[in-house]
Design a protein around this motif. Structure first.
Motif, PDB file in Angstrom:
ATOM      1  N   VAL A  88       6.709   5.304  -8.869  1.00  0.00           N
ATOM      2  CA  VAL A  88       5.299   5.388  -9.246  1.00  0.00           C
ATOM      3  C   VAL A  88       4.995   4.433 -10.393  1.00  0.00           C
ATOM      4  CG1 VAL A  88       3.552   6.906 -10.262  1.00  0.00           C
ATOM      5  CG2 VAL A  88       5.014   7.744  -8.413  1.00  0.00           C
ATOM      6  N   GLN A  89       5.906   4.358 -11.343  1.00  0.00           N
ATOM      7  CA  GLN A  89       5.710   3.461 -12.481  1.00  0.00           C
ATOM      8  C   GLN A  89       5.642   2.003 -12.032  1.00  0.00           C
ATOM      9  OE1 GLN A  89       8.759   3.815 -15.468  1.00  0.00           O
ATOM     10  NE2 GLN A  89       7.681   2.542 -16.957  1.00  0.00           N
ATOM     11  N   ALA A  90       6.469   1.635 -11.057  1.00  0.00           N
ATOM     12  CA  ALA A  90       6.468   0.254 -10.558  1.00  0.00           C
ATOM     13  C   ALA A  90       5.126  -0.115  -9.950  1.00  0.00           C
ATOM     14  CB  ALA A  90       7.581   0.068  -9.528  1.00  0.00           C
ATOM     15  N   VAL A  91       4.498   0.844  -9.254  1.00  0.00           N
ATOM     16  CA  VAL A  91       3.188   0.576  -8.649  1.00  0.00           C
ATOM     17  C   VAL A  91       2.111   0.554  -9.729  1.00  0.00           C
ATOM     18  CG1 VAL A  91       1.461   1.397  -7.003  1.00  0.00           C
ATOM     19  CG2 VAL A  91       3.895   1.538  -6.449  1.00  0.00           C
ATOM     20  N   ARG A  92       2.155   1.500 -10.652  1.00  0.00           N
ATOM     21  CA  ARG A  92       1.142   1.541 -11.715  1.00  0.00           C
ATOM     22  C   ARG A  92       1.200   0.290 -12.585  1.00  0.00           C
ATOM     23  NH1 ARG A  92      -1.448   6.252 -11.538  1.00  0.00           N
ATOM     24  NH2 ARG A  92      -0.340   8.159 -10.893  1.00  0.00           N
ATOM     25  N   GLU A  93       2.383  -0.266 -12.765  1.00  0.00           N
ATOM     26  CA  GLU A  93       2.537  -1.468 -13.580  1.00  0.00           C
ATOM     27  C   GLU A  93       2.319  -2.754 -12.786  1.00  0.00           C
ATOM     28  OE1 GLU A  93       6.432  -1.120 -15.209  1.00  0.00           O
ATOM     29  OE2 GLU A  93       5.867   0.437 -16.674  1.00  0.00           O
ATOM     30  N   TYR A 132       0.109   7.632  -4.299  1.00  0.00           N
ATOM     31  CA  TYR A 132       0.198   8.504  -5.473  1.00  0.00           C
ATOM     32  C   TYR A 132       0.137   9.974  -5.073  1.00  0.00           C
ATOM     33  CZ  TYR A 132      -0.596   4.343  -8.357  1.00  0.00           C
ATOM     34  OH  TYR A 132      -0.495   3.123  -8.962  1.00  0.00           O
ATOM     35  N   SER A 133      -0.708  10.272  -4.101  1.00  0.00           N
ATOM     36  CA  SER A 133      -0.841  11.662  -3.651  1.00  0.00           C
ATOM     37  C   SER A 133       0.484  12.184  -3.111  1.00  0.00           C
ATOM     38  CB  SER A 133      -1.932  11.749  -2.580  1.00  0.00           C
ATOM     39  OG  SER A 133      -2.024  13.052  -2.066  1.00  0.00           O
ATOM     40  N   TRP A 134       1.144  11.383  -2.292  1.00  0.00           N
ATOM     41  CA  TRP A 134       2.446  11.790  -1.748  1.00  0.00           C
ATOM     42  C   TRP A 134       3.459  11.979  -2.872  1.00  0.00           C
ATOM     43  CZ3 TRP A 134       3.937  13.732   2.645  1.00  0.00           C
ATOM     44  CH2 TRP A 134       3.216  13.470   3.819  1.00  0.00           C
ATOM     45  N   ILE A 175       3.006   6.508   6.531  1.00  0.00           N
ATOM     46  CA  ILE A 175       4.093   5.541   6.478  1.00  0.00           C
ATOM     47  C   ILE A 175       4.439   5.195   5.037  1.00  0.00           C
ATOM     48  CG2 ILE A 175       2.598   3.505   6.585  1.00  0.00           C
ATOM     49  CD1 ILE A 175       5.889   3.877   8.477  1.00  0.00           C
ATOM     50  N   LEU A 176       3.462   5.312   4.139  1.00  0.00           N
ATOM     51  CA  LEU A 176       3.704   4.980   2.737  1.00  0.00           C
ATOM     52  C   LEU A 176       4.749   5.899   2.131  1.00  0.00           C
ATOM     53  CD1 LEU A 176       0.103   4.225   1.502  1.00  0.00           C
ATOM     54  CD2 LEU A 176       2.007   2.638   1.617  1.00  0.00           C
ATOM     55  N   PHE A 177       4.778   7.146   2.584  1.00  0.00           N
ATOM     56  CA  PHE A 177       5.806   8.039   2.052  1.00  0.00           C
ATOM     57  C   PHE A 177       7.081   7.971   2.864  1.00  0.00           C
ATOM     58  CE2 PHE A 177       7.992  12.147   2.029  1.00  0.00           C
ATOM     59  CZ  PHE A 177       8.368  12.171   0.708  1.00  0.00           C
ATOM     60  N   PHE A 178       6.940   8.124   4.181  1.00  0.00           N
ATOM     61  CA  PHE A 178       8.137   8.250   5.003  1.00  0.00           C
ATOM     62  C   PHE A 178       8.997   6.991   4.972  1.00  0.00           C
ATOM     63  CE2 PHE A 178       5.546  11.620   6.843  1.00  0.00           C
ATOM     64  CZ  PHE A 178       6.467  12.637   6.823  1.00  0.00           C
ATOM     65  N   TRP A 179       8.401   5.883   4.709  1.00  0.00           N
ATOM     66  CA  TRP A 179       9.202   4.664   4.691  1.00  0.00           C
ATOM     67  C   TRP A 179       9.011   3.860   3.410  1.00  0.00           C
ATOM     68  CZ3 TRP A 179       8.382  -0.568   7.466  1.00  0.00           C
ATOM     69  CH2 TRP A 179       9.577  -1.288   7.433  1.00  0.00           C
ATOM     70  N   CYS A 180       7.779   3.453   3.139  1.00  0.00           N
ATOM     71  CA  CYS A 180       7.547   2.550   2.004  1.00  0.00           C
ATOM     72  C   CYS A 180       8.020   3.149   0.682  1.00  0.00           C
ATOM     73  CB  CYS A 180       6.072   2.195   1.907  1.00  0.00           C
ATOM     74  SG  CYS A 180       5.405   1.420   3.386  1.00  0.00           S
ATOM     75  N   ALA A 181       7.603   4.387   0.418  1.00  0.00           N
ATOM     76  CA  ALA A 181       7.973   5.003  -0.857  1.00  0.00           C
ATOM     77  C   ALA A 181       9.483   5.159  -0.973  1.00  0.00           C
ATOM     78  CB  ALA A 181       7.291   6.363  -0.994  1.00  0.00           C
TER      79      ALA A 181
END
Length: 1092
Positions: A489-494, A509-511, A644-650
């Protein structure tokens, strides 16, 4: 593997290889842009239809034809037979441009798209060096398609977008890697092969044994993996096939083992007996992504695997528990009566006055010797059902949490196959849904049954088997996610990782904010076997244990070690239990496919080894993906949002940061879902799923319907979809080509992540654009002549001789280049395609090429040469700009162009992409020529409106001095642009000075506030009819002017109105007022003519 195990669905993935031909000649012939292609195509289509009808009449009786002839399908409409002579991997032999040759007469995608891919690959154009220390690289690792299925239209969209970025960056001189690969899809693949084995041999995998079954799986994988790769090649993706990866390759498997062992040693991966999604039909745990959630409005009968009769769902049953040591009863509602057998408590809301007096008491179970404590928990809704909740901690996710919080007993009542076990008492051995009815009957017999009601509910089904999912307690491998999620999460926020569009980032972020531990075990054989070993302590060797029992509690995390090899496992076990006797048994379970997929960006580049590819191409640049179903991988056809953002990307972000210390990619781009033209989700049941190769290569209606026979559709559905095909594609689908399909799909993609309503008409429009490009190139080559040599630099030699039209088109080229580069940089694909198309079709073809005809034929030698050089530069620039969108056509045409003296570039794929050229930037010329274009359009509009088909007399009254200077000096160009379809030799244009009076017997129209066009119409129109029409136009113009004026007045003092919008409305008002004045002048002229 035996061909009898071939998957019918995957069999059709094969791409027919081009055959050989003879007598091509590498040359070009002089021609002009064809105006009769549509008629020619229609003639060809009709001929094909006649041939088809004739062939049908000649068809032999059933059984008389050979197997070979029986499988031959009729050609789709508008197919021109073509065979390729170029040897595979060699540079393509180009057919001559000739109107006598049907293959080159017009755009023919089959002829144009053949041979190039093999040559690109053989030349290594897409294989970058990993010595890129001096330059940054651009890398995309393809979201790997499953080996179980075909590439659908969603894959084509994804590949088109990814390849567009890859080609664009490569042409900008950036070391570029587009790495292909395939996913082993453990559950999907194993399910397909197991079904085939059972259908053909009536055997299960257990009958074969693990070793033999795995061999069958590898044989099956090798066959269909190759077919998917061929289909990927057909999309035009510029992949580096020397680096192709498969998730079960040696190095990728080593990466899986390394990650598992490290994380287990750190305590991030752990063993626990927890609730999982269980599929009884497949006997495995499933992730949420492998489920289909079926919405039920009320009582519904569904077919369930293993049951002859349909099973009732969508019902809520109310029954009673007797309160121990009292005469009271408590009513409870449940949608799963069979789980009563696993109840260990009754919960009520502590604020519910109806039941406060019962809290702390116990209810008697009606079927087993068990007292159920009545507990208070705020989770219980007082408004749902009776307000009392039966608690079955071992078979319900919400009850599981309650059971943990209240330290309840967890009783599993179910075997792996969905039958009830010994904890079910008298119902032991029954199938779960048979037991459902038996339990209800037993409740009735005991007087404890109350009623049933319809109940809207969501029923989770296994995506593969369609069995109803059962929550069951199982000892599994889990991964702690909270500590991994925070750095992600920090990597995305930054902004170390950018997620586009913004809505997708919010979903991420929700996931992550509600993340749970991840069950990574699967009870499968195909996949990565968990590198975990159970330490089975031998009897009597552990204090306190009976001497006649071994220690075999596989849910005990302390009895497990993770190791990269069995030798390492022995060493770890010996260190854990020194001097004790034990046996080691490797966990037979496989890991979730998403576990290896989470390592994809770096395992494909050699990790855990320290490779040059890791140094040069990691982190990767862009992960391009799309929406998915809760059913499968990558970019699919049914929308559930950005899961897909959670199951794979995240997970890639989390494990990339954990295992490499670096983000796995710098950007995530999520495109929308492809729907049909009516906005419906694509599904086999609706019959609206489109095979991209059917669009590209064309398919007859007969062949389209034959494909249904090999699908999973029921017979009744096949009949319905067959009728739908007849209605939608009565002539089949004509071959569109891959370039038109790519261009249409990219053009749909706006960057906002919105869904796409896909329509074949959009591909047809792109196909027409391809023909426009093709014909423009033919025309240009015909005008260049055999002695034409492009100037070494387009900015210098002919500059003094450039006409206004040339300066204008070069300015437009420069503007389009800038717009395309900016749009691709911001991932606004639709803007990029529209800018490229607008330049090539609207500006180059429709305007400059038309103007260049007179410049080349009527100008001086210098003027003609300058026009040719400009035509070359504007055409070359257009092809280069279009290449990332249309790789095949642009290569075919670019190869036919003569090269500049210093240019030895072998392929457009590695040519330099156009960038801003200061010498082309000429706003003054653009403004002047735009005025010329506006005047010519006005002339064509006026003559067309009044039906002037022969000689026309035109007068132009400029309203400014600058307009007069431009128009009076460009009358020949204006004449060429305006009179394309009239008898232009006798038509005249006169530009009036400010002092000249307006001619009489004319009708007029205003072109903005710059000029008025007058058309002499005496004796050519019905004056009275035109008077009536003009009066109506004046009324409409005045009304629109009033509306615009009111809008401007309403905006006064409103700071929310953008200045550009305000200026645009004022411009519209001025134009409307000028139009009204011109119409009033026209009316006066008409009335004068009517009186004469």
């Amino acid at each position: 593997m035996s061909s009898t195990l071939a998957s019918p669905e995957v069999d059709k993935l094969g791409i027919q290889e081009p055959q050989t031909s003879s007598n091509p000649v590498e040359a070009t012939t002089e021609t002009s842009i064809q105006t009769k292609n549509e008629k020619d195509t229609e003639k060809t289509r009709k001929k094909a239809e006649k041939a088809k009808k004739f062939a049908a009449k000649q068809k032999p009786a059933p059984g008389a034809a050979s197997a070979k002839s029986a499988t031959k399908k009729s050609l789709p409409p508008a197919v021109l037979e073509f065979t390729e002579q170029t040897p595979p991997g060699k540079k393509k032999i180009l057919w001559p441009f000739s109107d006598d040759n049907e293959i080159t007469k017009a755009y023919n995608p089959k002829a144009i798209e053949s041979a190039w891919g093999a040559w690109w690959e053989a030349q290594g154009f897409f294989t970058p060096s990993n010595d890129t220390s001096s330059k940054s690289s651009f890398t995309i690792v393809i979201p790997p398609p499953n080996i179980t299925g075909k590439l659908h239209i969603g894959h084509t969209l994804a590949t088109a977008l990814q390849d567009c970025l890859i080609r664009w960056n490569r042409m900008h001189g950036i070391p570029t890697l587009y790495l292909p690969g395939c996913d082993h899809a453990s559950l999907s693949a194993q399910a397909v092969v197991e079904q085939q084995i059972w259908r053909l041999r009536k055997q299960t995998r257990h009958d074969l044994g693990r070793e033999k079954f795995i061999k069958v799986m590898w044989d099956w994988k090798d066959e269909y993996h190759g077919k998917i790769n061929n289909a990927l090649r057909r999309t035009g993706g510029s992949f580096d096939w020397t680096r192709e990866a498969f998730t079960m390759d040696g190095n990728l498997s080593a990466a899986v083992n390394e990650t598992f062992v490290r994380l287990h040693d750190e305590g991030i991966i752990y063993r626990a007996n927890r609730l999982v999604n269980w599929c009884p039909a497949l006997s495995t745990t499933l992730s949420n992504l492998e489920l289909d959630n079926k919405e039920l409005d009320g009582r519904t009968l569904l077919q369930v695997p293993g049951y002859q009769r349909k099973v009732e769902f969508g019902v809520i049953t109310t029954f009673q528990y007797e309160i121990d040591a009292t005469t009271e009863r408590i009513e409870i509602a449940t949608t799963r009566p069979e789980t009563i057998l696993g109840d260990t408590a009754v919960a009520v809301n502590p604020e519910d006055g109806r039941y406060k007096h019962l809290i702390g008491k116990k209810a008697r179970h009606p079927f087993v010797e068990r007292l159920l404590p009545i507990i208070a928990d705020p989770y219980v809704s007082m408004d749902f059902g009776t307000g009392c909740l039966k608690v079955t901690p071992a078979h319900d996710p919400n009850d599981f949490k309650i059971g943990q919080e209240h330290n309840l007993e967890f009783i599993n009542i179910m075997n792996d196959d969905g039958t009830l076990n010994h904890n079910a008492g008298q119902f032991e051995g029954m199938k779960r849904f048979d037991a459902r009815y038996k339990v209800i009957n037993a409740l009735k017999e005991k007087g404890l049954y109350v009623k049933w009601d319809h109940n809207a509910m969501t029923l989770p089904l296994c995506n593969k088997s369609k069995d109803v999912i059962e929550p069951i307690m199982k000892p599994q491998w889990w991964m702690r996610m909270e500590s991994l999620a925070k750095p992600a999460v920090q990597a995305v926020r930054e902004s170390r990782i950018r997620i586009r569009p913004a809505s997708a980032e919010k979903s991420f972020y929700s996931w992550m904010d509600s993340i749970h531990d991840w069950c990574i075990s699967r009870q499968l054989w195909w996949g990565h076997q968990a590198p975990a070993y159970f330490i089975e302590l031998m009897k009597g060797e552990k204090k306190g244990e009976p001497e006649n029992e071994d220690i075999r509690d596989e849910s005990d995390a302390n009895l497990w070690v993770a190791a990269r090899s069995e030798d390492e496992a022995w060493k770890k076990a010996e260190a854990k239990f020194p001097k004790l006797k034990f046996r080691l048994k490797r966990d037979p379970d496989a890991l979730d496919t998403w576990f290896s997929a989470a390592l994809w960006p770096f395992s494909t580049l050699g990790w855990p080894k320290e490779t040059r590819d890791m140094q040069c191409f990691y982190p990767t640049s862009v992960l391009e993906t799309g929406k998915v179903t809760l059913a499968a991988r990558s970019v699919l056809l049914i929308d559930v949002g950005w899961d897909i953002l959670f199951f794979w990307c995240a997970r890639m972000i989390m494990l990339g940061l954990k295992m490499t210390g670096t983000v796995p990619f710098k950007e995530v781009y999520c495109h929308g879902l492809i729907r049909d033209a009516e906005g419906r989700k694509m599904s086999k049941s609706l019959g609206n799923v489109m095979d991209p190769l059917d669009i590209v290569e064309g398919i007859s209606l007969e062949a389209l319907n034959d494909k249904l026979k090999d699908s999973n559709l029921a017979e009744t559905e096949i009949g319905r979809v067959t009728r739908l095909n007849l209605q939608t594609y009565p002539q089949g689908i004509k071959p569109m080509g891959m370039d038109p399909l790519r261009f249409a799909l990219i053009n749909y993609t706006t960057g906002s992540g919105e869904d796409v309503n896909f329509d074949l008409e959009a591909v047809e429009a792109s196909r027409k654009f391809c023909n426009k490009i093709y014909q423009a190139t033919k025309f240009a080559l015909s005008k260049f002549g055999s002695n034409f040599v492009p100037e070494s630099s387009p900015n210098i030699a002919m500059q003094p001789f450039r006409s206004l039209a040339e300066r204008w088109i070069l300015h437009k080229l420069d503007g389009a280049i800038g717009e395309v580069n900016t749009a691709l940089e911001s991932r606004d694909f639709s803007t990029a395609t529209q800018a490229a198309r607008r330049y090539f079709w609207d500006e180059l073809c429709d305007i400059y090429i038309e103007n260049s005809k007179s410049l080349i034929s009527d100008g001086t030698d210098k003027q003609a040469e300058s026009a040719k050089q400009t035509l070359y530069t504007s055409l070359e620039g257009g092809l280069l700009t279009l290449h990332p969108f249309m790789p095949f056509l642009t290569e075919e045409l670019w190869q036919r162009l003569p090269r500049r003296s210093h240019d030895a570039t072998p392929s457009i794929t590695i040519a330099a992409y156009p960038t801003h050229a200061p010498s082309f930037h000429d706003p003054a010329a653009a403004q002047a020529y735009d005025l010329l274009n506006a005047a010519s359009k006005g002339i064509r509009s006026l003559t067309g409106e009044y039906g002037i088909k022969g000689t026309a007399r035109i007068f132009i009254k400029p309203l400014t001095e600058s307009a007069y200077d431009i128009l009076s000096s460009e009358v020949p160009s204006l004449h060429t642009l305006a009179f394309r379809t009239l008898a232009s030799a006798d038509s005249t244009i006169e530009v009036l000075t400010s002092s000249q009076p307006l001619p009489t017997q004319c009708i007029s129209m205003s072109v903005g506030t710059a000029l008025t066009i007058l058309l002499h119409v005496a004796g050519k129109i019905d004056v009275n009819a035109e008077i009536t029409k003009t009066k109506k136009k004046i009324m409409e113009a005045k009304e629109l002017g009033k509306k615009t004026k009111r809008r401007i007045d309403d905006w006064e003092g409103n700071d929310n109105i953008a200045p550009e919008a305000r200026r645009e409305e004022i411009r519209r008002l001025n134009d409307k007022e000028a139009e009204t004045k011109t119409l009033e002048d026209t009316l006066a002229q008409l009335e004068t003519m009517g009186l004469s």
